[in-house]
Design an enzyme around this catalytic site. Sequence first.
Site, PDB file in Angstrom:
ATOM      1  N   CYS A 158      54.908  54.201  44.790  1.00 31.99           N
ATOM      2  CA  CYS A 158      54.441  55.693  44.977  1.00 31.99           C
ATOM      3  C   CYS A 158      53.139  55.522  45.104  1.00 31.99           C
ATOM      4  N   CYS A 163      53.590  57.353  48.208  1.00 33.71           N
ATOM      5  CA  CYS A 163      53.279  58.922  48.335  1.00 33.71           C
ATOM      6  C   CYS A 163      51.821  59.173  48.104  1.00 33.71           C
ATOM      7  N   LYS A 166      49.600  57.661  51.170  1.00 30.36           N
ATOM      8  CA  LYS A 166      50.504  58.353  52.317  1.00 30.36           C
ATOM      9  C   LYS A 166      49.693  59.865  52.287  1.00 30.36           C
ATOM     10  N   TYR A 299      61.358  59.688  57.348  1.00 28.91           N
ATOM     11  CA  TYR A 299      60.305  60.036  56.440  1.00 28.91           C
ATOM     12  C   TYR A 299      58.973  59.236  56.839  1.00 28.91           C
ATOM     13  N   GLU A 303      55.887  60.265  59.138  1.00 28.34           N
ATOM     14  CA  GLU A 303      54.456  60.532  58.241  1.00 28.34           C
ATOM     15  C   GLU A 303      53.051  59.678  58.644  1.00 28.34           C
ATOM     16  N   HIS A 571      50.115  88.237  49.319  1.00 30.00           N
ATOM     17  CA  HIS A 571      49.591  88.420  50.642  1.00 30.00           C
ATOM     18  C   HIS A 571      48.310  87.953  50.929  1.00 30.00           C
ATOM     19  N   GLU A 576      55.150  84.048  51.799  1.00 32.54           N
ATOM     20  CA  GLU A 576      55.790  85.321  51.725  1.00 32.54           C
ATOM     21  C   GLU A 576      56.876  85.489  52.878  1.00 32.54           C
TER      22      GLU A 576
HETATM   23  P1  FAD Z   1      59.128  51.767  42.751  1.00 35.30           P
HETATM   24  O1  FAD Z   1      58.087  52.815  42.272  1.00 35.30           O
HETATM   25  O2  FAD Z   1      59.194  51.175  43.954  1.00 35.30           O
HETATM   26  O3  FAD Z   1      58.846  50.432  41.544  1.00 35.30           O
HETATM   27  C1  FAD Z   1      59.646  49.259  41.557  1.00 35.30           C
HETATM   28  C2  FAD Z   1      58.502  48.055  40.733  1.00 35.30           C
HETATM   29  O4  FAD Z   1      59.327  46.894  40.697  1.00 35.30           O
HETATM   30  C3  FAD Z   1      57.758  47.604  41.804  1.00 35.30           C
HETATM   31  O5  FAD Z   1      56.380  47.489  41.204  1.00 35.30           O
HETATM   32  C4  FAD Z   1      58.176  46.395  42.321  1.00 35.30           C
HETATM   33  O6  FAD Z   1      57.262  45.339  42.682  1.00 35.30           O
HETATM   34  C5  FAD Z   1      58.663  45.679  40.900  1.00 35.30           C
HETATM   35  N1  FAD Z   1      59.871  44.755  40.912  1.00 35.30           N
HETATM   36  C6  FAD Z   1      60.715  44.707  41.806  1.00 35.30           C
HETATM   37  N2  FAD Z   1      61.500  43.852  41.530  1.00 35.30           N
HETATM   38  C7  FAD Z   1      61.138  43.188  40.255  1.00 35.30           C
HETATM   39  C8  FAD Z   1      61.512  42.157  39.404  1.00 35.30           C
HETATM   40  N3  FAD Z   1      62.479  41.296  39.414  1.00 35.30           N
HETATM   41  N4  FAD Z   1      60.567  41.744  38.538  1.00 35.30           N
HETATM   42  C9  FAD Z   1      59.798  42.478  38.042  1.00 35.30           C
HETATM   43  N5  FAD Z   1      59.159  43.720  38.847  1.00 35.30           N
HETATM   44  C10 FAD Z   1      60.014  43.767  39.764  1.00 35.30           C
HETATM   45  N6  FAD Z   1      58.411  59.701  47.059  1.00 35.30           N
HETATM   46  C11 FAD Z   1      58.156  61.104  46.966  1.00 35.30           C
HETATM   47  O7  FAD Z   1      58.553  61.895  45.992  1.00 35.30           O
HETATM   48  N7  FAD Z   1      57.014  61.746  47.616  1.00 35.30           N
HETATM   49  C12 FAD Z   1      56.448  61.218  48.792  1.00 35.30           C
HETATM   50  O8  FAD Z   1      55.557  61.623  49.271  1.00 35.30           O
HETATM   51  C13 FAD Z   1      56.889  59.684  48.678  1.00 35.30           C
HETATM   52  N8  FAD Z   1      56.276  59.187  49.801  1.00 35.30           N
HETATM   53  C14 FAD Z   1      56.617  57.814  50.177  1.00 35.30           C
HETATM   54  C15 FAD Z   1      55.923  57.195  51.022  1.00 35.30           C
HETATM   55  C16 FAD Z   1      56.220  56.075  51.636  1.00 35.30           C
HETATM   56  C17 FAD Z   1      55.421  55.138  52.573  1.00 35.30           C
HETATM   57  C18 FAD Z   1      57.427  55.235  50.565  1.00 35.30           C
HETATM   58  C19 FAD Z   1      57.726  53.741  51.175  1.00 35.30           C
HETATM   59  C20 FAD Z   1      58.007  55.983  49.878  1.00 35.30           C
HETATM   60  C21 FAD Z   1      57.623  57.268  49.259  1.00 35.30           C
HETATM   61  N9  FAD Z   1      58.244  58.065  48.400  1.00 35.30           N
HETATM   62  C22 FAD Z   1      57.900  59.249  48.262  1.00 35.30           C
HETATM   63  C23 FAD Z   1      59.227  57.270  47.647  1.00 35.30           C
HETATM   64  C24 FAD Z   1      58.861  56.758  46.353  1.00 35.30           C
HETATM   65  O9  FAD Z   1      57.507  55.955  46.436  1.00 35.30           O
HETATM   66  C25 FAD Z   1      59.975  56.296  45.360  1.00 35.30           C
HETATM   67  O10 FAD Z   1      61.020  56.921  45.317  1.00 35.30           O
HETATM   68  C26 FAD Z   1      59.648  55.718  43.956  1.00 35.30           C
HETATM   69  O11 FAD Z   1      58.413  55.083  44.255  1.00 35.30           O
HETATM   70  C27 FAD Z   1      60.673  55.089  43.372  1.00 35.30           C
HETATM   71  O12 FAD Z   1      60.565  54.583  42.209  1.00 35.30           O
HETATM   72  P2  FAD Z   1      61.053  53.307  41.364  1.00 35.30           P
HETATM   73  O13 FAD Z   1      60.586  53.352  39.994  1.00 35.30           O
HETATM   74  O14 FAD Z   1      62.692  53.278  41.693  1.00 35.30           O
HETATM   75  O15 FAD Z   1      60.659  52.102  42.273  1.00 35.30           O
HETATM   76  P1  NAP Z   2      65.412  55.879  56.204  1.00 31.50           P
HETATM   77  O1  NAP Z   2      65.270  57.054  55.387  1.00 31.50           O
HETATM   78  O2  NAP Z   2      66.490  54.946  55.535  1.00 31.50           O
HETATM   79  O3  NAP Z   2      65.491  56.028  57.631  1.00 31.50           O
HETATM   80  C1  NAP Z   2      65.220  54.729  58.494  1.00 31.50           C
HETATM   81  C2  NAP Z   2      65.064  55.121  59.805  1.00 31.50           C
HETATM   82  O4  NAP Z   2      64.803  54.062  60.633  1.00 31.50           O
HETATM   83  C3  NAP Z   2      66.017  55.991  60.585  1.00 31.50           C
HETATM   84  O5  NAP Z   2      65.297  57.103  61.589  1.00 31.50           O
HETATM   85  C4  NAP Z   2      66.576  54.945  61.338  1.00 31.50           C
HETATM   86  O6  NAP Z   2      67.556  55.331  62.401  1.00 31.50           O
HETATM   87  C5  NAP Z   2      65.954  53.757  61.734  1.00 31.50           C
HETATM   88  N1  NAP Z   2      66.231  52.704  62.031  1.00 31.50           N
HETATM   89  C6  NAP Z   2      67.022  51.944  61.110  1.00 31.50           C
HETATM   90  N2  NAP Z   2      67.425  50.657  61.647  1.00 31.50           N
HETATM   91  C7  NAP Z   2      66.846  50.657  62.835  1.00 31.50           C
HETATM   92  C8  NAP Z   2      66.813  49.523  63.959  1.00 31.50           C
HETATM   93  N3  NAP Z   2      67.197  48.460  63.679  1.00 31.50           N
HETATM   94  N4  NAP Z   2      66.038  50.005  64.796  1.00 31.50           N
HETATM   95  C9  NAP Z   2      65.308  51.254  65.060  1.00 31.50           C
HETATM   96  N5  NAP Z   2      65.503  52.017  64.151  1.00 31.50           N
HETATM   97  C10 NAP Z   2      66.173  51.557  63.117  1.00 31.50           C
HETATM   98  O7  NAP Z   2      64.142  55.081  55.665  1.00 31.50           O
HETATM   99  P2  NAP Z   2      62.538  55.553  55.241  1.00 31.50           P
HETATM  100  O8  NAP Z   2      61.855  56.341  56.143  1.00 31.50           O
HETATM  101  O9  NAP Z   2      61.984  54.079  55.065  1.00 31.50           O
HETATM  102  O10 NAP Z   2      62.692  56.232  53.929  1.00 31.50           O
HETATM  103  C11 NAP Z   2      63.227  55.677  52.591  1.00 31.50           C
HETATM  104  C12 NAP Z   2      63.201  56.813  51.566  1.00 31.50           C
HETATM  105  O11 NAP Z   2      61.791  56.712  51.035  1.00 31.50           O
HETATM  106  C13 NAP Z   2      63.559  57.876  52.042  1.00 31.50           C
HETATM  107  O12 NAP Z   2      65.247  58.109  51.629  1.00 31.50           O
HETATM  108  C14 NAP Z   2      62.957  59.018  50.975  1.00 31.50           C
HETATM  109  O13 NAP Z   2      63.564  59.681  50.023  1.00 31.50           O
HETATM  110  C15 NAP Z   2      61.825  58.070  50.593  1.00 31.50           C
HETATM  111  N6  NAP Z   2      60.698  58.792  51.054  1.00 31.50           N
HETATM  112  C16 NAP Z   2      60.134  59.983  50.542  1.00 31.50           C
HETATM  113  C17 NAP Z   2      59.010  60.731  51.204  1.00 31.50           C
HETATM  114  C18 NAP Z   2      58.539  62.015  50.719  1.00 31.50           C
HETATM  115  O14 NAP Z   2      59.139  62.618  49.999  1.00 31.50           O
HETATM  116  N7  NAP Z   2      57.879  62.532  51.616  1.00 31.50           N
HETATM  117  C19 NAP Z   2      58.314  60.052  52.277  1.00 31.50           C
HETATM  118  C20 NAP Z   2      58.722  58.789  52.750  1.00 31.50           C
HETATM  119  C21 NAP Z   2      59.793  58.288  52.117  1.00 31.50           C
HETATM  120  P3  NAP Z   2      68.778  56.303  62.526  1.00 31.50           P
HETATM  121  O15 NAP Z   2      68.706  57.684  62.158  1.00 31.50           O
HETATM  122  O16 NAP Z   2      69.328  55.719  64.106  1.00 31.50           O
HETATM  123  O17 NAP Z   2      69.767  55.248  61.602  1.00 31.50           O
END
Ligand code: FAD
Ligand code: NAP
Length: 597
Positions: A158, A163, A166, A299, A303, A571, A576
């Site tokens: 995040c 997040c 982004k 997502y 985004e 408003h 609303e």
């Molecule tokens: P993470 O935050 O991924 O933390 C896991 C940590 O564990 C990482 O630092 C990793 O390096 C570490 N780790 C892994 N394996 C090991 C190991 N063996 N030993 C030690 N450390 C290890 N969510 C939202 O709510 N709003 C958003 O706008 C949003 N935007 C997103 C945009 C993008 C591009 C992405 C990719 C995700 C977004 N998400 C968003 C999703 C959000 O980031 C995740 O849901 C959240 O970070 C999950 O938290 P977590 O604690 O499960 O894992």
């Molecule tokens: P995702 O929700 O798993 O979506 C994967 C996308 O890639 C889908 O559109 C899928 O298409 C496509 N895809 C998969 N395999 C492919 C292939 N071989 N070739 C071409 N297209 C392919 O993944 P994500 O966008 O990485 O998001 C991961 C999670 O992060 C989400 O579930 C969300 O909870 C979290 N997240 C949250 C936010 C937020 O809160 N704003 C922002 C970003 C991420 P199909 O539909 O055809 O399978």
Amino acid sequence: MPPTGREQLKGRVQELIDSNLVMVFSKSFCPFCIRVKELFTSLGREYNALELDECDDGSDIQEVLHELTGQKTVPNVFVNKTHVGGCDKTLQAHKDGTLGKLFDENHIKYDYDLIIIGGGSGGLACSKEAAAMGKKVMVLDYVVPTPLGTSWGLGGTCVNVGCIPKKLMHQAAILGHALKDSRKFGWEYEENVRHNWDTMRDAIQSYIGSLNWGYRVALRDKSVRYENAYGEFVEQHKIKATNKKGKEAFYTAEKFVVATGERPRYLGIPGDKEYCITSDDLFSLPYCPGKTLVVGASYVALECAGFLAGIGLDVTVMVRSIFLRGFDQEMANRAGDYMETHGVKFIKQFVPTSVELLEEGTPGKLKVVAKSTEGDHIIEDEYNTVLIAVGRDACTRNIGLEKIGVKINEKNGKVPVNDVEETNVPYVYAIGDILDGKLELTPVAIQAGRLLARRLYGGSTLKCDYVNVPTTVFTPLEYGCCGYAEEKAIELYGQENLEVYHTLFWPLEFTVASRDNNTCFAKIICNKLDNDRVIGFHVLGPNAGEITQGFGAAMKCGLTKEKLDETIGIHPTCAEVSNLKKCTESISLCSFLWFTL
Ligand code: FAD
Ligand code: NAP
């Protein structure tokens, strides 16, 4: 010879006895069991109780216990691997001091009460909460660099590659739009407006650096030990921590929380890992990505495509099937249409088959070949950058879970847990993105982590509620939602039992700037069988995230259409939504403009 079912069950029972300082085999309705559990609570001793009447194999377990201890009845109590007996014997042992001795003399000395693997949203929240309740806690966090070598600091996805960067880049794009609108509001400026990637990236990375530092300080202040090391289980209650230099250390703990998150998936086509980037690389990219192909349509893909186009880049999105799978498709298509009218190009029903380097550089030039998902059609084009956003894989396959018997869903690598985030191994818990069938969102991981710590150490029974979690997709026109997509609601309740209300609206801020009429849209789905309760809320418009949060709270309180109608709007705002009209005909007939009054 593989173990028989009975032997496996015996192993499970022994494991419960070995891994819990106090293990009570109990039945939930049994007054003697309740007395024994109350005794341990009054002594401030944590216990693990297995309620045999709530297990499918409860009577088999009771037979195994009979074999092991000669005792048929419950409660059947073990302290420090020693069989104490039933209720009377346990009370007696307490009275004559033998129970206390079992605790004092033989207490298993673990290095920590709790070790958390993964210092992201969930892991950090859980660690701080547990430490605040006086527990000795350690957090391991380690970032395996991307194939291109990108790495980052403490805080997880995040903060570093999700997040936070982004939303800030989304904000950069919104400011660009505001600049254009500003002329209509009387602003005069002569300079040509240009966007500078390096300035934006450096400012955002510097802010992220301050957050990384803040997390380290917060852990130190709470006396949580932090190790920048990769954690993996080596045996029951024991992990190996390997730091950047390859130095290994071993630690034990009474309990573990696995919170290792996910990492971007690659396509498995020639050139993807060598030449393409993922969201893990994008936010700190040392150069402006230039003409970009984004692969994926969920997502992350939409985004990133949205803000890259918003800062003026030439952006194409390659969509395999549909936009935002799992979301309300009417809303998803509207979000996509808006992007298309604002300069993002879409290549639909295509997937890339190879990426070839044509020219080195920052950025270089890449040739992408793609094939149709509907026929033999092949296309190719050149881009400076290819961003792969096709989903994320749980980091669960290389952390030794198999060594201690924690089961994962082999199909997707995710960890199944019960409603208290406990895995099949009783002292190992899991939270956040790695959970099977749960939401992948930062606030969900944080809530699950905090509540888990409170249940483990604070006597709380509150569980994380994964239902009606509001979320927002930060596409150029933001899409916020809570509850069911229309498709899902129909599947669950039947079209005839739903009432769908919707409206197009024109934010006041857009009117003077003469922009985007007939694009913002709100929809609610009500369940006629349940007092017209709102079971789906969807809004597409500016600040949808801010709007949706409040509706999420209202839906948690059981919002009905009647209550919504009674609520007086603020408003003039986009929130609303009182003018929503019943959807009895096709959208083009019943849509209407939501002018301010
Ligand atoms: P993470 O935050 O991924 O933390 C896991 C940590 O564990 C990482 O630092 C990793 O390096 C570490 N780790 C892994 N394996 C090991 C190991 N063996 N030993 C030690 N450390 C290890 N969510 C939202 O709510 N709003 C958003 O706008 C949003 N935007 C997103 C945009 C993008 C591009 C992405 C990719 C995700 C977004 N998400 C968003 C999703 C959000 O980031 C995740 O849901 C959240 O970070 C999950 O938290 P977590 O604690 O499960 O894992
Ligand atoms: P995702 O929700 O798993 O979506 C994967 C996308 O890639 C889908 O559109 C899928 O298409 C496509 N895809 C998969 N395999 C492919 C292939 N071989 N070739 C071409 N297209 C392919 O993944 P994500 O966008 O990485 O998001 C991961 C999670 O992060 C989400 O579930 C969300 O909870 C979290 N997240 C949250 C936010 C937020 O809160 N704003 C922002 C970003 C991420 P199909 O539909 O055809 O399978």
